[in-house]
Scaffold this motif. Structure first.
Motif, PDB file in Angstrom:
ATOM      1  N   HIS A  34       0.844  -1.194   0.000  1.00 15.86           N
ATOM      2  CA  HIS A  34       0.000   0.000   0.000  1.00 15.86           C
ATOM      3  C   HIS A  34       0.881   1.246   0.000  1.00 15.86           C
ATOM      4  O   HIS A  34       0.681   2.156  -0.809  1.00 15.86           O
ATOM      5  CB  HIS A  34      -0.938  -0.003   1.213  1.00 15.86           C
ATOM      6  N   ILE A  44     -11.023  12.994  -5.146  1.00 15.99           N
ATOM      7  CA  ILE A  44     -10.753  13.286  -3.725  1.00 15.99           C
ATOM      8  C   ILE A  44     -10.502  14.778  -3.534  1.00 15.99           C
ATOM      9  O   ILE A  44     -11.048  15.400  -2.622  1.00 15.99           O
ATOM     10  CB  ILE A  44      -9.559  12.464  -3.214  1.00 15.99           C
ATOM     11  N   GLY A  94      -4.435   6.928   4.147  1.00 11.72           N
ATOM     12  CA  GLY A  94      -5.312   6.385   5.187  1.00 11.72           C
ATOM     13  C   GLY A  94      -6.326   5.380   4.682  1.00 11.72           C
ATOM     14  O   GLY A  94      -6.901   4.621   5.468  1.00 11.72           O
ATOM     15  N   SER A  95      -6.558   5.355   3.378  1.00 11.94           N
ATOM     16  CA  SER A  95      -7.606   4.475   2.843  1.00 11.94           C
ATOM     17  C   SER A  95      -7.188   3.013   2.735  1.00 11.94           C
ATOM     18  O   SER A  95      -8.016   2.127   2.702  1.00 11.94           O
ATOM     19  CB  SER A  95      -8.056   4.963   1.469  1.00 11.94           C
ATOM     20  N   ARG A  96      -5.915   2.766   2.622  1.00 12.49           N
ATOM     21  CA  ARG A  96      -5.375   1.395   2.536  1.00 12.49           C
ATOM     22  C   ARG A  96      -5.788   0.649   1.270  1.00 12.49           C
ATOM     23  O   ARG A  96      -5.850  -0.564   1.248  1.00 12.49           O
ATOM     24  CB  ARG A  96      -5.762   0.562   3.753  1.00 12.49           C
ATOM     25  N   ASN A  97      -6.125   1.389   0.187  1.00 11.16           N
ATOM     26  CA  ASN A  97      -6.520   0.714  -1.041  1.00 11.16           C
ATOM     27  C   ASN A  97      -5.742   1.204  -2.258  1.00 11.16           C
ATOM     28  O   ASN A  97      -6.200   1.060  -3.389  1.00 11.16           O
ATOM     29  CB  ASN A  97      -8.024   0.872  -1.287  1.00 11.16           C
ATOM     30  N   TYR A 145      -8.906   9.465  -9.737  1.00 16.06           N
ATOM     31  CA  TYR A 145      -9.073   9.218  -8.302  1.00 16.06           C
ATOM     32  C   TYR A 145      -8.611  10.433  -7.493  1.00 16.06           C
ATOM     33  O   TYR A 145      -9.313  10.897  -6.586  1.00 16.06           O
ATOM     34  CB  TYR A 145      -8.282   7.972  -7.920  1.00 16.06           C
ATOM     35  N   THR A 147      -5.047  15.365   0.033  1.00 18.63           N
ATOM     36  CA  THR A 147      -5.487  14.327  -0.895  1.00 18.63           C
ATOM     37  C   THR A 147      -4.650  13.060  -0.703  1.00 18.63           C
ATOM     38  O   THR A 147      -5.179  11.955  -0.592  1.00 18.63           O
ATOM     39  CB  THR A 147      -5.382  14.817  -2.353  1.00 18.63           C
ATOM     40  N   ARG A 170      -5.444  11.289   2.517  1.00 21.30           N
ATOM     41  CA  ARG A 170      -6.652  10.468   2.391  1.00 21.30           C
ATOM     42  C   ARG A 170      -6.327   9.122   1.754  1.00 21.30           C
ATOM     43  O   ARG A 170      -6.798   8.084   2.193  1.00 21.30           O
ATOM     44  CB  ARG A 170      -7.712  11.170   1.538  1.00 21.30           C
ATOM     45  N   ILE A 171      -5.533   9.145   0.700  1.00 22.76           N
ATOM     46  CA  ILE A 171      -5.165   7.900   0.026  1.00 22.76           C
ATOM     47  C   ILE A 171      -4.338   7.028   0.958  1.00 22.76           C
ATOM     48  O   ILE A 171      -4.562   5.816   1.057  1.00 22.76           O
ATOM     49  CB  ILE A 171      -4.395   8.179  -1.284  1.00 22.76           C
TER      50      ILE A 171
END
Length: 168
Positions: free
Chosen positions: A6, A65, A48-51, A61, A42, A45-46
Motif C-alpha cells: 500500500h 478526492i 489512510g484508505s489502505r486501497n 481518483y 489528498t 486520504r489515500i
C-alpha cells in the motif's frame, strides 16, 4: 494487503502525479498555498484508505478526492465567515478565545455536514426550529405539513447531529 505494498503504491502515485495534481489545484484555487494544502490532504486520504494498490486511474481518483476536499474547504470558509459576521453583529462585545472560535467553527461544520445528508425539508425544519426558534406547530403551519412530519424530521436531524457530535 500488506502495508508495504500500500505504502509503495502511494509513493508511486505521489511521484508520478503529485506535480500534476498540484498544478491542477493551483489552476482551480488560484492560490499556491491552498493548492499545496489540498494536494497534501489528498495524499493523506489515500494513505489512510489502505486501497492504493487497487487504484487504476490515479488522476481521476486524485481529482475526485481533491474536488471533495475543495468543496469541504469552501463550506468551512463560508461557515467561518457567517459565524464571525454573526459574532461581530452582536450588540455586546464578546471576548472568545481563538481556541473556542476554532471549536465552535468545527462544531458548526460538523452540524452542516450532518444536515447535508438530510433532505431539503428536514434541513428547513431543523433551521426553523433551531435558528428561527419556531415551535413544531408553527413550523407545521408555515410549511403546510403535519405536526407528525415535523417531529419525524426533527428526530432524524437531531439524531444525525448527535452522531456527528459524538465523533468529535
Amino acid at each position: 494487503m500488506p502495508l508495504t505494498s500500500h505504502t509503495a503504491a502511494v509513493q508511486q502515485i505521489y511521484e508520478q502525479h503529485h506535480s500534476w495534481l498540484f498544478g491542477w489545484l493551483k489552476g482551480k484555487l488560484h492560490d499556491t498555498c491552498d493548492a499545496a494544502d489540498v494536494a497534501h490532504d489528498t495524499f493523506l486520504r489515500i494513505l489512510g484508505s489502505r486501497n492504493a494498490v487497487q487504484i487504476r486511474e490515479p488522476r481521476d481518483y486524485l481529482a475526485t478526492i481533491a474536488r471533495g476536499l475543495v468543496i469541504d474547504r469552501y463550506r468551512r470558509r463560508a461557515i467561518e465567515i457567517a459565524y464571525l459576521e454573526t459574532l461581530a453583529a452582536r450588540p455586546e462585545a464578546t471576548a472568545i478565545s481563538e481556541e473556542d472560535k476554532a471549536l465552535i467553527i468545527e462544531t458548526l461544520v460538523a452540524v452542516d455536514k450532518a444536515l447535508a445528508g438530510l433532505g431539503a425539508r428536514a434541513q428547513r425544519i431543523f433551521m426553523l426550529s433551531q435558528i428561527e426558534g419556531l415551535t413544531y406547530q408553527q413550523i407545521a403551519c408555515e410549511l403546510k405539513v403535519s405536526l407528525t412530519t415535523v417531529k419525524k424530521h426533527m428526530i432524524r436531524a437531531l439524531t444525525e447531529c448527535s452522531l456527528i457530535m459524538a465523533s468529535l
